[in-house]
Enzyme design. Structure first.
Site, PDB file in Angstrom:
ATOM      1  N   GLN A 100       0.807  -1.214   0.000  1.00 33.49           N
ATOM      2  CA  GLN A 100       0.000   0.000   0.000  1.00 33.49           C
ATOM      3  C   GLN A 100       0.842   1.266   0.000  1.00 33.49           C
ATOM      4  O   GLN A 100       0.300   2.375   0.019  1.00 33.49           O
ATOM      5  CB  GLN A 100      -0.922  -0.002   1.231  1.00 33.49           C
ATOM      6  CG  GLN A 100      -1.902  -1.158   1.253  1.00 33.49           C
ATOM      7  CD  GLN A 100      -2.607  -1.301   2.595  1.00 33.49           C
ATOM      8  OE1 GLN A 100      -2.377  -0.540   3.536  1.00 33.49           O
ATOM      9  NE2 GLN A 100      -3.485  -2.294   2.699  1.00 33.49           N
ATOM     10  N   HIS A 164      -0.821  -0.095   5.813  1.00 31.18           N
ATOM     11  CA  HIS A 164      -1.197   0.887   6.828  1.00 31.18           C
ATOM     12  C   HIS A 164      -0.156   2.007   6.996  1.00 31.18           C
ATOM     13  O   HIS A 164       0.276   2.321   8.105  1.00 31.18           O
ATOM     14  CB  HIS A 164      -1.468   0.197   8.168  1.00 31.18           C
ATOM     15  CG  HIS A 164      -2.614  -0.768   8.108  1.00 31.18           C
ATOM     16  ND1 HIS A 164      -3.081  -1.452   9.201  1.00 31.18           N
ATOM     17  CD2 HIS A 164      -3.385  -1.194   7.063  1.00 31.18           C
ATOM     18  CE1 HIS A 164      -4.087  -2.242   8.841  1.00 31.18           C
ATOM     19  NE2 HIS A 164      -4.279  -2.100   7.543  1.00 31.18           N
ATOM     20  N   GLU A 257     -14.216   4.198  10.897  1.00 28.00           N
ATOM     21  CA  GLU A 257     -14.627   5.261  11.814  1.00 28.00           C
ATOM     22  C   GLU A 257     -14.457   6.637  11.203  1.00 28.00           C
ATOM     23  O   GLU A 257     -13.486   6.886  10.492  1.00 28.00           O
ATOM     24  CB  GLU A 257     -13.787   5.222  13.093  1.00 28.00           C
ATOM     25  CG  GLU A 257     -13.857   3.948  13.891  1.00 28.00           C
ATOM     26  CD  GLU A 257     -12.959   3.978  15.117  1.00 28.00           C
ATOM     27  OE1 GLU A 257     -12.953   2.983  15.857  1.00 28.00           O
ATOM     28  OE2 GLU A 257     -12.249   5.001  15.319  1.00 28.00           O
TER      29      GLU A 257
END
Length: 386
Positions: A100, A164, A257
């Protein structure tokens, strides 16, 4: 050609008009890809350009020109009216394009009109793997290259893991810059405050640490940290009118979230989570809410896999002002979240599901039109119907 076969004046005029139309940008003549309505406004979606690999970040440098980052380590300039693009030079050679990671976000400085400075986040190759890094550089006057590349903070988040990294960049009304880093695939980083992983940073524009950062007097926590306990912040946007920092992050198999970020607060990952384990229907963490941790203002179950966040402030869609927009990757749509005058989260709408595109980034031009980048390499525009 003899006189008998020569087109009439009317025919020649029609031919000239047609040839002129054919020279117009294809985005003007193309039929909309999609049409719809959302929370008070009708809209249409057009394709502006394509062929950008995985376009990760976008930032307007003028009314009709934007820079686009490619995760594989490219930087392009796109004319949003003509659809023409060119590749820029001046990127560093140590961009770690793994998993990523790669060249991530780009944003113009608050004083771009005078200093032509662009801010970037990227995964930098370092000892121990790759680390999310905040950098800046100056865009040349003819917008064809970067000069003076400067790493402002190479975060203490190095890992050989490929996931991440975060990371988006935003600026507040006082001239501070913020960016986030994920847990780098190691859950223990969520509540290990000795490094920069799983946190959002706040810095002066030149990379210095502000004296009033919440942990400057704590020898056990890096001075740059503004908030803690984030799994993977993929969207970060500051509302300049309400003076509010919004963040959106990935949860594990549920539990994405939206948070309102406050100085020094702990947002709980992985102790507090609405997600489930990937290997079974088992809750992650101890609970969905616990004392001492800040609860999200919105949770997505199942996950939409957010890729970005934008606070809309344009004039093209007046009823959307102050609303949030997030690109959704796994559930392939543009997520629209109403925010009322008190700053409270309201109704949610899901746009462009018919396109089936992984929407990565969202940007806004001076007219209030929205621009979306997709993982298929396209740039799309959302505007009022013609």
């Amino acid at each position: 050609m003899n006189r008998a076969s020569r087109p009439s004046t009317t025919t020649r005029s029609a031919m000239l008009l047609l040839s002129g139309l054919l020279l117009l940008p294809s985005s003007i003549l193309a039929e909309p890809l999609s049409e719809g309505s959302s929370l008070g406004h009708e809209y249409q979606v057009e394709a502006v350009a394509s062929g950008f690999g995985t376009p990760w970040g976008m930032a307007f440098i003028s009314d009709t020109k934007m820079v686009i980052t490619g995760r594989a380590g490219q930087l392009w300039l796109l004319n949003t009216e003509s659809g023409e693009s060119s590749e820029l030079s001046g990127l560093p050679g140590d961009i770690a394009t793994r998993g990523q990671g790669g060249l991530l976000d780009v944003q113009t400085s608050p004083s771009f009109g005078s200093d032509r400075t662009l801010y970037f986040t990227y995964s930098k190759a370092v000892d121990g793997g790759a680390a999310t890094t905040l950098a800046r550089a100056v865009l040349s006057e003819n917008s064809d290259q970067l000069t003076g590349w400067e790493d402002l903070l190479v975060t203490d988040s190095a890992s050989n893991a490929g996931q991440h990294f975060g990371s988006r960049v935003t600026f507040d009304h006082e001239g501070y810059v913020y960016f986030g880093v994920g847990d780098r695939g190691d859950r223990d980083n969520g509540q290990d405050f000795s490094n920069h992983a799983s946190s959002i940073m706040r810095l002066h524009l030149d990379g210095r640490v502000p004296d009033d950062n919440p942990f400057v007097d704590d020898a056990n926590i890096p001075d740059e940290i503004w908030s803690l306990g984030h799994r993977n912040p993929q969207g970060l946007a500051y509302d300049l009118e309400r003076h509010r920092l919004w963040e959106i992050e990935h949860g594990p198999r549920g539990g994405d979230e939206i948070n309102v970020i406050e100085a020094g607060e702990n947002y709980g990952w992985p102790v507090v989570s609405h997600g489930r384990e990937y290997w079974g229907p088992v809750d992650v963490g101890e609970a969905e809410s616990l004392p001492g941790y800040v609860d999200p203002v919105k949770v997505y179950v199942p996950s939409i896999a957010p890729g970005s966040l934008l606070v809309y402030r344009g004039d093209a869609f007046p009823d959307w002002q102050g609303h949030l927009f997030a690109g959704a990757l796994v559930l392939t749509h543009l997520n629209h979240i109403a925010v009322n005058a008190q700053g409270e989260i309201g109704e949610e709408d899901r746009l462009l599901e018919d396109l089936g595109e992984r929407i990565r980034a969202v940007a806004e031009d001076n007219r209030g039109h929205l621009y979306l980048s997709t993982d298929s390499g396209r740039i799309l525009r959302v505007s009022p119907p013609n």
